[in-house]
Design an enzyme around this catalytic site. Structure first.
Site, PDB file in Angstrom:
ATOM      1  N   THR A  44    -116.164  60.032  35.390  1.00  0.00           N
ATOM      2  CA  THR A  44    -117.186  59.082  35.846  1.00  0.00           C
ATOM      3  C   THR A  44    -116.591  58.165  36.901  1.00  0.00           C
ATOM      4  O   THR A  44    -115.546  58.461  37.460  1.00  0.00           O
ATOM      5  CB  THR A  44    -117.736  58.286  34.645  1.00  0.00           C
ATOM      6  OG1 THR A  44    -116.639  57.663  33.975  1.00  0.00           O
ATOM      7  CG2 THR A  44    -118.504  59.178  33.675  1.00  0.00           C
ATOM      8  N   VAL A  46    -116.674  54.085  37.051  1.00  0.00           N
ATOM      9  CA  VAL A  46    -116.025  52.832  36.662  1.00  0.00           C
ATOM     10  C   VAL A  46    -114.876  53.107  35.689  1.00  0.00           C
ATOM     11  O   VAL A  46    -113.817  52.478  35.762  1.00  0.00           O
ATOM     12  CB  VAL A  46    -117.041  51.847  36.036  1.00  0.00           C
ATOM     13  CG1 VAL A  46    -116.348  50.580  35.546  1.00  0.00           C
ATOM     14  CG2 VAL A  46    -118.131  51.496  37.036  1.00  0.00           C
ATOM     15  N   CYS A  47    -115.070  54.083  34.799  1.00  0.00           N
ATOM     16  CA  CYS A  47    -114.085  54.367  33.748  1.00  0.00           C
ATOM     17  C   CYS A  47    -112.665  54.586  34.278  1.00  0.00           C
ATOM     18  O   CYS A  47    -111.718  53.992  33.746  1.00  0.00           O
ATOM     19  CB  CYS A  47    -114.535  55.558  32.908  1.00  0.00           C
ATOM     20  SG  CYS A  47    -116.133  55.297  32.101  1.00  0.00           S
ATOM     21  N   PRO A  48    -112.458  55.404  35.311  1.00  0.00           N
ATOM     22  CA  PRO A  48    -111.078  55.602  35.751  1.00  0.00           C
ATOM     23  C   PRO A  48    -110.432  54.334  36.300  1.00  0.00           C
ATOM     24  O   PRO A  48    -109.216  54.165  36.186  1.00  0.00           O
ATOM     25  CB  PRO A  48    -111.177  56.697  36.818  1.00  0.00           C
ATOM     26  CG  PRO A  48    -112.593  56.745  37.226  1.00  0.00           C
ATOM     27  CD  PRO A  48    -113.395  56.262  36.048  1.00  0.00           C
ATOM     28  N   LEU A  51    -109.276  52.525  33.102  1.00  0.00           N
ATOM     29  CA  LEU A  51    -108.180  53.225  32.445  1.00  0.00           C
ATOM     30  C   LEU A  51    -106.891  53.131  33.251  1.00  0.00           C
ATOM     31  O   LEU A  51    -105.797  53.014  32.685  1.00  0.00           O
ATOM     32  CB  LEU A  51    -108.571  54.677  32.180  1.00  0.00           C
ATOM     33  CG  LEU A  51    -109.753  54.860  31.216  1.00  0.00           C
ATOM     34  CD1 LEU A  51    -110.110  56.335  31.090  1.00  0.00           C
ATOM     35  CD2 LEU A  51    -109.496  54.245  29.869  1.00  0.00           C
TER      36      LEU A  51
END
Length: 187
Positions: A44, A46-48, A51
């Site tokens: 996806t 925003v997720c990376p 993380l």
């Protein structure tokens, strides 16, 4: 309903960690501080960024005696595929928990049934397996690893210093507050 002091339920899930699959269960989190970092899905947008931010701060968390567990409703196979395909995700050294049956997302009350994914939720869990701090944000709003780390440090500090509390923007080494006994019930 507040999740503060809720004990994490029993669980056993697959994880992708250090280029291999392994099982993580409740017994693995007991006896140390933990952060459960829920995010909607692998591959996806925003997720990376979140993380990677955590990956860049991971050594600080480890030095503070805190393990990070990122969690999505993807399988451990999808975590591996994302890790293999993304230079950003290759930086991750903490366990990536797979929650395709939504056991963790439901226990932490971040499961979005209609979408089959988890909300963005950050949970600080003490060595007894109880939630001591948490934050849930909208899917389109990324989180900050520096602030999460500060909250871990503050949670650890107050756990070890009976009666002391940490004011806004508290950092290690900064003076804490000692409320009078008359005010303790009003915190």
């Amino acid at each position: 309903m507040s999740m503060i002091n809720k004990e994490v339920g029993d669980f056993s899930v697959q994880a992708y960690h250090n280029d291999e699959f392994k099982t993580v269960s409740k017994k693995d989190i007991l006896g140390k501080w933990s952060v459960f970092f829920f995010y909607p899905a692998d591959f996806t947008f925003v997720c990376p960024t979140e993380l990677e931010d955590l990956a860049n701060k991971y050594e600080d968390f480890k030095a503070a005696g805190c393990e990070i567990y990122s969690v999505s409703c993807d399988t451990h196979f999808v975590h591996k595929a994302w890790h293999d395909a993304s230079d950003t995700i290759k930086k991750i050294k903490y366990p990536m928990l797979a929650d395709p049956t939504h056991v963790l997302a439901k226990d932490f009350k971040v499961y979005i049934k209609d979408a089959g994914v988890a909300e963005r939720g950050s949970f600080i869990v003490n060595p007894e397996g109880k939630i001591v701090a948490y934050e849930v944000t909208a899917g389109s709003v990324g989180r900050n690893a520096d602030e999460l780390f500060r909250r871990v440090q503050a949670s650890q500090f107050v756990a070890g210093h009976d009666g002391e509390v940490c004011p806004a923007k508290w950092q290690p080494g900064v003076q804490t507050l000692k409320p009078s006994l008359d005010l303790v019930g009003q915190l």
